[in-house]
Design a protein around this motif. Structure first.
Motif, PDB file in Angstrom:
ATOM      1  N   LEU A  86     -34.197 -16.499 -27.603  1.00 23.48           N
ATOM      2  CA  LEU A  86     -34.585 -17.901 -27.462  1.00 23.48           C
ATOM      3  C   LEU A  86     -34.992 -18.527 -28.785  1.00 23.48           C
ATOM      4  CD1 LEU A  86     -36.517 -17.712 -24.091  1.00 23.48           C
ATOM      5  CD2 LEU A  86     -34.419 -18.965 -24.536  1.00 23.48           C
ATOM      6  N   GLN A  87     -35.245 -17.696 -29.793  1.00 26.78           N
ATOM      7  CA  GLN A  87     -35.588 -18.247 -31.111  1.00 26.78           C
ATOM      8  C   GLN A  87     -34.340 -18.551 -31.936  1.00 26.78           C
ATOM      9  OE1 GLN A  87     -37.403 -15.417 -29.904  1.00 26.78           O
ATOM     10  NE2 GLN A  87     -38.844 -16.943 -29.144  1.00 26.78           N
ATOM     11  N   THR A  88     -33.243 -17.803 -31.703  1.00 31.46           N
ATOM     12  CA  THR A  88     -32.034 -17.960 -32.519  1.00 31.46           C
ATOM     13  C   THR A  88     -30.894 -18.651 -31.792  1.00 31.46           C
ATOM     14  OG1 THR A  88     -31.211 -15.799 -31.822  1.00 31.46           O
ATOM     15  CG2 THR A  88     -32.644 -15.856 -33.763  1.00 31.46           C
ATOM     16  N   GLY A  89     -30.965 -18.733 -30.461  1.00 34.81           N
ATOM     17  CA  GLY A  89     -29.866 -19.305 -29.691  1.00 34.81           C
ATOM     18  C   GLY A  89     -28.786 -18.298 -29.341  1.00 34.81           C
ATOM     19  N   GLU A  90     -28.932 -17.037 -29.801  1.00 30.74           N
ATOM     20  CA  GLU A  90     -27.977 -15.974 -29.462  1.00 30.74           C
ATOM     21  C   GLU A  90     -28.376 -15.395 -28.107  1.00 30.74           C
ATOM     22  OE1 GLU A  90     -25.284 -15.084 -30.856  1.00 30.74           O
ATOM     23  OE2 GLU A  90     -25.374 -16.070 -32.805  1.00 30.74           O
ATOM     24  N   LEU A  91     -27.802 -15.909 -27.016  1.00 31.91           N
ATOM     25  CA  LEU A  91     -28.226 -15.568 -25.658  1.00 31.91           C
ATOM     26  C   LEU A  91     -27.265 -14.578 -24.983  1.00 31.91           C
ATOM     27  CD1 LEU A  91     -29.197 -19.175 -24.468  1.00 31.91           C
ATOM     28  CD2 LEU A  91     -30.561 -17.539 -25.755  1.00 31.91           C
ATOM     29  N   SER A  92     -26.423 -13.921 -25.761  1.00 31.41           N
ATOM     30  CA  SER A  92     -25.434 -13.004 -25.187  1.00 31.41           C
ATOM     31  C   SER A  92     -26.110 -11.887 -24.395  1.00 31.41           C
ATOM     32  CB  SER A  92     -24.567 -12.410 -26.291  1.00 31.41           C
ATOM     33  OG  SER A  92     -23.887 -13.444 -26.987  1.00 31.41           O
ATOM     34  N   LEU A  93     -25.411 -11.418 -23.354  1.00 35.31           N
ATOM     35  CA  LEU A  93     -25.928 -10.371 -22.472  1.00 35.31           C
ATOM     36  C   LEU A  93     -25.111  -9.095 -22.658  1.00 35.31           C
ATOM     37  CD1 LEU A  93     -27.825  -9.650 -20.013  1.00 35.31           C
ATOM     38  CD2 LEU A  93     -25.842 -10.199 -18.579  1.00 35.31           C
ATOM     39  N   THR A  94     -25.801  -7.970 -22.847  1.00 35.19           N
ATOM     40  CA  THR A  94     -25.151  -6.669 -22.929  1.00 35.19           C
ATOM     41  C   THR A  94     -25.231  -5.996 -21.564  1.00 35.19           C
ATOM     42  OG1 THR A  94     -25.709  -6.417 -25.274  1.00 35.19           O
ATOM     43  CG2 THR A  94     -25.145  -4.426 -24.044  1.00 35.19           C
ATOM     44  N   LEU A  95     -24.065  -5.685 -20.990  1.00 31.19           N
ATOM     45  CA  LEU A  95     -23.988  -5.015 -19.690  1.00 31.19           C
ATOM     46  C   LEU A  95     -23.454  -3.609 -19.914  1.00 31.19           C
ATOM     47  CD1 LEU A  95     -24.130  -5.024 -16.600  1.00 31.19           C
ATOM     48  CD2 LEU A  95     -21.825  -6.003 -16.580  1.00 31.19           C
ATOM     49  N   ARG A  96     -24.303  -2.607 -19.685  1.00 29.79           N
ATOM     50  CA  ARG A  96     -23.938  -1.218 -19.947  1.00 29.79           C
ATOM     51  C   ARG A  96     -23.162  -0.608 -18.774  1.00 29.79           C
ATOM     52  NH1 ARG A  96     -28.930  -1.897 -22.277  1.00 29.79           N
ATOM     53  NH2 ARG A  96     -30.048  -1.371 -20.364  1.00 29.79           N
ATOM     54  N   ASN A  97     -22.272   0.334 -19.118  1.00 28.44           N
ATOM     55  CA  ASN A  97     -21.477   1.072 -18.142  1.00 28.44           C
ATOM     56  C   ASN A  97     -20.770   0.138 -17.154  1.00 28.44           C
ATOM     57  OD1 ASN A  97     -22.496   3.488 -19.282  1.00 28.44           O
ATOM     58  ND2 ASN A  97     -24.319   3.352 -17.995  1.00 28.44           N
ATOM     59  N   PRO A  98     -19.959  -0.793 -17.629  1.00 28.28           N
ATOM     60  CA  PRO A  98     -19.292  -1.744 -16.726  1.00 28.28           C
ATOM     61  C   PRO A  98     -18.357  -1.032 -15.754  1.00 28.28           C
ATOM     62  CG  PRO A  98     -18.318  -1.836 -18.922  1.00 28.28           C
ATOM     63  CD  PRO A  98     -19.533  -0.973 -19.035  1.00 28.28           C
ATOM     64  N   ALA A  99     -18.373  -1.521 -14.501  1.00 25.74           N
ATOM     65  CA  ALA A  99     -17.508  -0.984 -13.460  1.00 25.74           C
ATOM     66  C   ALA A  99     -16.613  -2.096 -12.927  1.00 25.74           C
ATOM     67  CB  ALA A  99     -18.343  -0.391 -12.325  1.00 25.74           C
ATOM     68  N   VAL A 100     -15.555  -1.715 -12.204  1.00 29.65           N
ATOM     69  CA  VAL A 100     -14.622  -2.704 -11.660  1.00 29.65           C
ATOM     70  C   VAL A 100     -15.356  -3.690 -10.762  1.00 29.65           C
ATOM     71  CG1 VAL A 100     -12.610  -3.008 -10.169  1.00 29.65           C
ATOM     72  CG2 VAL A 100     -12.667  -1.132 -11.810  1.00 29.65           C
ATOM     73  N   SER A 101     -16.386  -3.223 -10.036  1.00 31.42           N
ATOM     74  CA  SER A 101     -17.152  -4.105  -9.140  1.00 31.42           C
ATOM     75  C   SER A 101     -17.975  -5.136  -9.891  1.00 31.42           C
ATOM     76  CB  SER A 101     -18.079  -3.269  -8.251  1.00 31.42           C
ATOM     77  OG  SER A 101     -18.995  -2.518  -9.050  1.00 31.42           O
ATOM     78  N   ASP A 102     -18.124  -4.976 -11.214  1.00 31.88           N
ATOM     79  CA  ASP A 102     -18.855  -5.955 -12.021  1.00 31.88           C
ATOM     80  C   ASP A 102     -18.001  -7.168 -12.358  1.00 31.88           C
ATOM     81  OD1 ASP A 102     -21.238  -4.509 -12.124  1.00 31.88           O
ATOM     82  OD2 ASP A 102     -20.530  -3.302 -13.811  1.00 31.88           O
TER      83      ASP A 102
END
Length: 539
Positions: A86-102
């Motif tokens: 929220l201080q830099t505007g870099e709001l990307s989300l890291t999603l670990r171990n992605p599966a087909v259901s994601d």
């Protein structure tokens, strides 16, 4: 006493879309989201969600850190964001171990005190791992060629069968804007369907419409689709199973599934339509009560026909007409009485491409949400914008008492003529401590440390004195108090902020009194408005 200049707060609620593709089994997937620093630093929270689920929250981050209390269980221990997001505007989300259901649509939303500021949609597609072929292919080249021939024959046969029974699943994306009157979710088929099949449209596990044997039945589920969703009169005969959704709302966005199944429940055909509803253009304007005029901005780059109508309405006044262009349409049965003689637009707004409205002789009751709609002579909406007008009237006063006194007065006197059925509410650090309702002084509140220690005088209230008496003051009472006056509809008529400091405790701390009081006031988001000590100095 300090006067605060009015300021203009812009909060463009917009939606952008992007796509990410990864293979199942990869360590993580990065869902990109970046906003301007002035948007993120002013936000109170950023929320990643996925609306297909009943618990949509994927990840939430506040200025103070992550808040995962409402996180969907399937994402537990699998998501993370940058600590300085929220201080830099870099709001990307890291999603670990992605599966087909994601796989699905993820939305990144910045919010400020519950109001959406920006919105970014990211389409994530998690694909199954490609087959791992042997390193040495030359030894099985002949066998491979034979297999390809067999597979080609099977695929051709399946293609032939599919054409006969229709594809099992179709996917389509539809995009619309919130203010559009209706949108069509398309589904047409040329397949001959049996007479005993059922067609069913669903949104978020809620059945919207069912039809069977050419008889259409609308199922009312209390989800806001009553009188808003319809199909053709005889969809099974015509083969047009499209769904018309009227009076679009932001909550309508998401995945819609149309299923065709026989009397045994076997699905014969299915189509998925993803509806993306863009928010209308929104801008927030905040001014001080003492300003004479305010401009509700609406600049456009569109070349509009000369025969269009421009209509400004206030939604906080039951969609009351505020102004209509051409101005000769502002007749008795159109423009609201309270706005007569107080509204003005440019002489040639269409040529200037400036549809802004000037509201003169500003009043406290003018606060609310204003909508400007541009439509042609056929009634089709061409443009629309929403302006939220906030008229600040907060007063700020500092009260200091010597420790050991039996009571202290938190002052608030008014001279305005308010309706008889008002509600006066006192809060300490956003905790309700006293309420006065017309004819009911201090109704019961949940048990708190202030029970029996707060009082307002009935006779004094009738004379415009809304001051609160705080008995047996404690060191913990030090802080910011807010008094708010509301009408019977809950609309705020006036408010005031009082900062209370306990002199005895400050002396023991050995800290400068003025410095401490400035810290108390500046630490409250409510106390950043007008410093107007009209009630005079307090003891």
């Amino acid at each position: 006493m300090k006067s605060w200049l009015p300021f203009l707060l812009l909060a463009h609620v917009s939606q952008h879309a992007s796509g990410v593709e990864v293979y199942e089994g990869e360590e993580f997937a990065l869902l990109p989201c970046k906003v301007a620093v002035n948007v993120s630093s002013g936000a109170t929270a950023v929320v990643w969600d996925r609306d297909e689920f009943k618990t949509p929250t994927v990840h939430m981050r506040l200025q103070s850190g992550d808040d995962l209390n409402d996180q969907n269980e399937r994402y537990k221990d699998r998501t993370s964001m940058r600590a300085d997001a929220l201080q830099t505007g870099e709001l990307s989300l890291t999603l670990r171990n992605p599966a087909v259901s994601d796989s699905g649509t993820y939305t990144c939303t910045t919010r400020k005190y519950g109001q959406d500021q920006s919105q970014t949609a990211v389409q994530l597609k998690v694909k199954e791992l490609p087959p791992v072929w042997p390193k040495v292919l030359s030894a099985v080249l002949i066998i491979l060629i034979l297999l390809i021939a067999v597979v080609f024959g099977v695929l051709k046969y399946r293609s032939y069968k599919r054409k006969k029974r229709g594809e099992a699943l179709q996917v389509e994306m539809v995009e619309a804007t919130e203010w559009e009157k209706s949108i069509l979710l398309p589904f047409k088929t040329t397949v001959c369907l049996p007479d005993d099949v059922t067609v069913e449209w669903k949104h978020k596990d809620t059945t919207i419409v069912k039809c069977q044997s050419s008889q259409r039945q609308a199922l009312l589920q209390g989800q806001g689709y009553e009188h808003r969703a319809e199909m053709n009169e005889e969809p099974l005969k015509t083969g047009d199973l499209s769904l018309m959704l009227k009076d679009l709302q932001l909550s309508d966005h998401g995945v819609y599934i149309c299923s065709i199944y026989d009397k045994s429940g076997k699905i014969l055909r299915k189509k998925v339509v993803t509806l993306s509803v863009r928010d209308r253009q929104v801008e927030m304007v905040e001014v001080a009560e003492w300003e004479k005029n305010v401009k509700l901005p609406f600049a456009t780059t569109a070349d509009l026909p000369e025969d269009v109508t421009v209509e400004w309405r206030c939604s906080d006044s039951k969609q009351m007409m505020v102004y209509m262009y051409p101005s000769d349409q502002n007749q008795e049965n159109h423009q609201g009485q309270v706005y007569k003689g107080r509204t003005e637009m440019n002489e040639e707004p269409l040529r200037a491409k400036d549809l802004s409205l000037t509201l003169k002789d500003l009043q406290l009751s003018d606060r609310g949400v204003y909508t400007c709609t541009v439509y042609n002579k056929g009634g089709k909406v061409l443009l629309q914008k929403v302006v939220s007008l906030s008229v600040r009237v907060s007063q700020l006063q500092v009260v200091v008492l010597t420790e050991g006194e039996e009571s202290v007065l938190l002052p608030f006197k008014i001279t305005d003529d308010f309706p008889e059925d008002i509600e006066v509410e006192w809060r300490h650090q956003n905790v309700k401590i006293y309420v006065y309702l017309s004819g009911q002084n201090n109704p019961p509140l949940p048990d708190s440390d202030y029970q029996g220690r707060t009082e307002m005088k009935e006779e004094e209230v009738k004379n415009g004195d809304l001051s609160l008496i705080l008995k047996q003051p404690k060191l913990s009472d030090c802080g910011v108090y807010t008094c708010t006056i509301k009408d019977k509809d809950g609309k705020i008529l006036r408010d005031k902020i009082v900062a209370l400091g306990v002199q005895g405790s400050l002396k023991r701390g050995g800290t400068d009194l003025d410095h401490i009081m400035r810290h108390i006031v500046s630490s409250s988001p409510q106390a950043s408005s007008t410093d107007n000590n009209e009630d005079g100095p307090a003891a």
